[in-house]
Design a protein around this motif. Structure first.
Motif, PDB file in Angstrom:
ATOM      1  N   TYR A 130      -9.277   0.689   3.489  1.00  0.00           N
ATOM      2  CA  TYR A 130      -9.780   2.236   4.313  1.00  0.00           C
ATOM      3  C   TYR A 130      -8.623   2.706   4.547  1.00  0.00           C
ATOM      4  O   TYR A 130      -7.904   2.304   5.558  1.00  0.00           O
ATOM      5  N   TRP A 131      -8.601   4.177   4.031  1.00  0.00           N
ATOM      6  CA  TRP A 131      -7.380   4.914   4.366  1.00  0.00           C
ATOM      7  C   TRP A 131      -7.980   5.837   5.591  1.00  0.00           C
ATOM      8  O   TRP A 131      -9.116   6.631   5.252  1.00  0.00           O
ATOM      9  N   PRO A 132      -7.030   5.864   6.581  1.00  0.00           N
ATOM     10  CA  PRO A 132      -7.728   6.664   7.885  1.00  0.00           C
ATOM     11  C   PRO A 132      -7.642   8.052   7.845  1.00  0.00           C
ATOM     12  O   PRO A 132      -8.360   8.683   8.472  1.00  0.00           O
ATOM     13  N   VAL A 133      -6.741   8.783   7.185  1.00  0.00           N
ATOM     14  CA  VAL A 133      -6.466  10.348   6.929  1.00  0.00           C
ATOM     15  C   VAL A 133      -7.607  10.523   6.182  1.00  0.00           C
ATOM     16  O   VAL A 133      -8.509  11.743   6.606  1.00  0.00           O
ATOM     17  N   SER A 134      -7.533  10.381   4.712  1.00  0.00           N
ATOM     18  CA  SER A 134      -8.575  10.801   3.948  1.00  0.00           C
ATOM     19  C   SER A 134     -10.077  10.191   4.024  1.00  0.00           C
ATOM     20  O   SER A 134     -11.159  10.580   3.696  1.00  0.00           O
ATOM     21  N   ARG A 135     -10.099   9.242   5.149  1.00  0.00           N
ATOM     22  CA  ARG A 135     -11.252   8.360   5.369  1.00  0.00           C
ATOM     23  C   ARG A 135     -12.147   7.988   4.089  1.00  0.00           C
ATOM     24  O   ARG A 135     -13.383   7.795   3.853  1.00  0.00           O
ATOM     25  N   THR A 136     -11.406   7.452   3.198  1.00  0.00           N
ATOM     26  CA  THR A 136     -11.932   6.935   1.952  1.00  0.00           C
ATOM     27  C   THR A 136     -11.674   5.477   1.855  1.00  0.00           C
ATOM     28  O   THR A 136     -10.935   5.000   2.432  1.00  0.00           O
ATOM     29  N   ARG A 137     -12.675   4.841   0.985  1.00  0.00           N
ATOM     30  CA  ARG A 137     -12.590   3.398   0.670  1.00  0.00           C
ATOM     31  C   ARG A 137     -12.299   3.128  -0.799  1.00  0.00           C
ATOM     32  O   ARG A 137     -12.790   3.900  -1.614  1.00  0.00           O
ATOM     33  N   GLN A 138     -11.402   2.187  -0.907  1.00  0.00           N
ATOM     34  CA  GLN A 138     -11.260   1.793  -2.479  1.00  0.00           C
ATOM     35  C   GLN A 138     -11.692   0.373  -2.343  1.00  0.00           C
ATOM     36  O   GLN A 138     -11.363  -0.554  -1.363  1.00  0.00           O
ATOM     37  N   ARG A 139     -12.243  -0.215  -3.532  1.00  0.00           N
ATOM     38  CA  ARG A 139     -12.599  -1.712  -3.744  1.00  0.00           C
ATOM     39  C   ARG A 139     -11.974  -2.038  -4.855  1.00  0.00           C
ATOM     40  O   ARG A 139     -12.436  -1.429  -6.150  1.00  0.00           O
ATOM     41  N   PHE A 140     -11.160  -3.266  -5.102  1.00  0.00           N
ATOM     42  CA  PHE A 140     -10.840  -3.803  -6.228  1.00  0.00           C
ATOM     43  C   PHE A 140     -11.141  -5.302  -6.332  1.00  0.00           C
ATOM     44  O   PHE A 140     -11.024  -5.723  -5.401  1.00  0.00           O
ATOM     45  N   THR A 141     -11.597  -5.396  -7.467  1.00  0.00           N
ATOM     46  CA  THR A 141     -12.165  -6.802  -7.837  1.00  0.00           C
ATOM     47  C   THR A 141     -11.426  -7.501  -8.875  1.00  0.00           C
ATOM     48  O   THR A 141     -10.524  -7.047  -9.492  1.00  0.00           O
ATOM     49  N   LEU A 146       0.881  -1.319   0.156  1.00  0.00           N
ATOM     50  CA  LEU A 146      -0.022  -0.111  -0.076  1.00  0.00           C
ATOM     51  C   LEU A 146       0.989   1.098   0.099  1.00  0.00           C
ATOM     52  O   LEU A 146       1.911   1.289   0.932  1.00  0.00           O
ATOM     53  N   VAL A 147       0.487   2.255  -0.872  1.00  0.00           N
ATOM     54  CA  VAL A 147       1.304   3.592  -0.936  1.00  0.00           C
ATOM     55  C   VAL A 147       0.020   4.625  -0.615  1.00  0.00           C
ATOM     56  O   VAL A 147      -0.770   4.807  -1.309  1.00  0.00           O
ATOM     57  N   GLY A 148       0.482   5.241   0.420  1.00  0.00           N
ATOM     58  CA  GLY A 148      -0.332   6.289   1.101  1.00  0.00           C
ATOM     59  C   GLY A 148      -0.135   7.710   0.258  1.00  0.00           C
ATOM     60  O   GLY A 148       0.970   7.766  -0.120  1.00  0.00           O
ATOM     61  N   VAL A 149      -1.163   8.480  -0.098  1.00  0.00           N
ATOM     62  CA  VAL A 149      -1.200  10.049  -0.510  1.00  0.00           C
ATOM     63  C   VAL A 149      -1.321  10.911   0.468  1.00  0.00           C
ATOM     64  O   VAL A 149      -0.523  11.447   1.004  1.00  0.00           O
ATOM     65  N   ALA A 150      -2.749  10.997   0.981  1.00  0.00           N
ATOM     66  CA  ALA A 150      -3.117  11.919   2.017  1.00  0.00           C
ATOM     67  C   ALA A 150      -2.704  11.228   3.264  1.00  0.00           C
ATOM     68  O   ALA A 150      -2.193  11.936   4.343  1.00  0.00           O
ATOM     69  N   THR A 151      -2.852  10.014   3.430  1.00  0.00           N
ATOM     70  CA  THR A 151      -2.519   9.057   4.376  1.00  0.00           C
ATOM     71  C   THR A 151      -0.872   8.913   4.364  1.00  0.00           C
ATOM     72  O   THR A 151      -0.493   9.174   3.346  1.00  0.00           O
ATOM     73  N   ASN A 152      -0.272   8.594   5.449  1.00  0.00           N
ATOM     74  CA  ASN A 152       1.285   8.532   5.453  1.00  0.00           C
ATOM     75  C   ASN A 152       1.681   7.566   4.408  1.00  0.00           C
ATOM     76  O   ASN A 152       0.816   6.599   4.045  1.00  0.00           O
ATOM     77  N   ARG A 153       2.893   7.855   3.584  1.00  0.00           N
ATOM     78  CA  ARG A 153       3.053   6.904   2.603  1.00  0.00           C
ATOM     79  C   ARG A 153       3.278   5.426   2.721  1.00  0.00           C
ATOM     80  O   ARG A 153       3.134   4.597   1.917  1.00  0.00           O
ATOM     81  N   ALA A 154       3.823   5.205   4.116  1.00  0.00           N
ATOM     82  CA  ALA A 154       4.032   3.832   4.419  1.00  0.00           C
ATOM     83  C   ALA A 154       2.460   3.214   4.528  1.00  0.00           C
ATOM     84  O   ALA A 154       2.592   1.908   5.030  1.00  0.00           O
TER      85      ALA A 154
END
Length: 254
Positions: free
Chosen positions: A200-211, A139-147
């Motif tokens: 679930y990204w904790p800083v941006s509070r967004t969710r991504q779903r990949f199928t 995982l690579v964070g953008v708004a969330t920390n990069r790690a």
């Protein structure tokens, strides 16, 4: 003086958002004295196992390290002897990682006491594999920390018998005295298909779903991207030479 021992306690979350004592049901009602511990899925069945590096600073403290295999999330069994991962010397940092890039987790174990006279060589237990499927997520964070520390992962998968299950992970280095890679290794069991990943990204509070996520490989997922990217890795044999076995004791926990 050897530190006083205490019985291990296991607290199980309930639907009432509380915890209940479950040591006996989990087969953890025993005396252990770990100085270092960490978690990892040694057989890629989707359930986290644990390795305990035991001991205390005293020279007379001898407590064998312990590998506990998670049995379908219900209980643990001691597979130290059958896996060849026993160690009588003092245990400190423990980490789980796929060091040879073959899809299963090795155990890296820092061994030795607190004083020079109690020192010992580092241990590396190579995993011989168990035939189950897996997925590794970078995982690579953008708004969330990069790690991506703190990001929450849910992997849903259907097994060979047609049963669907959800596997949950949080990006963290694991337990005490040792740090596993932030790249998350997820065992999927045998005959895995129809795999989906939700982040679930904790800083941006967004969710991504990949199928339609492919199995038995590493993929990279960025916080700002709608696509995942496969990551190629070259094999890294662990010190094998003709006529020699594994570099360390095999983790054959069953």
């Amino acid at each position: 003086m050897v530190a006083a021992t205490a019985q291990t306690r296991s607290c199980i979350g309930t639907r009432q958002r509380t915890f209940a004592e479950g040591s006996k049901e989990a087969n953890l009602d025993r005396v252990l004295l770990p100085m270092g511990a960490n978690f990892g899925d040694i057989d890629n069945d989707g359930f986290l196992d644990m390795y305990l590096g035991t001991g205390s600073p005293s020279y007379v403290a001898l407590f064998p390290s312990v590998l506990l295999r998670n049995r379908d999330g219900r209980s643990f069994s001691d597979v130290t002897a059958s896996s060849g991962t026993g160690e009588m010397h003092k245990g400190h940092g423990v980490a789980f990682a796929d060091l040879d890039h073959d899809g299963d987790l090795e155990i890296a174990f820092v061994v030795g006491g607190a004083t020079p006279g109690d020192a010992h060589a580092f241990r590396l237990f190579e995993n011989p594999g168990h035939g189950n499927d897996w997925l590794e997520l970078k995982l690579v964070g953008v708004a969330t920390n990069r790690a991506a520390i703190g990001a929450r992962i849910t992997v849903t998968v259907e097994d060979g018998a047609g049963r669907r299950r959800a596997i949950h992970r949080t990006v963290t280095s694991g337990g005490s005295f040792g740090a596993s890679p932030l790249q998350q290794h997820v065992g999927l069991g045998r005959g895995a298909r129809d795999v989906a990943v939700e982040i679930y990204w904790p800083v941006s509070r967004t969710r991504q779903r990949f199928t339609a996520v492919p199995i038995n490989q590493v993929i990279e997922l960025r916080e700002d991207s709608e696509r995942f990217v496969p990551v190629a890795r070259a094999p890294l044999p662990l010190g094998r030479r003709a006529g020699n076995g594994n570099a360390g004791g095999p983790t054959r926990g069953r």
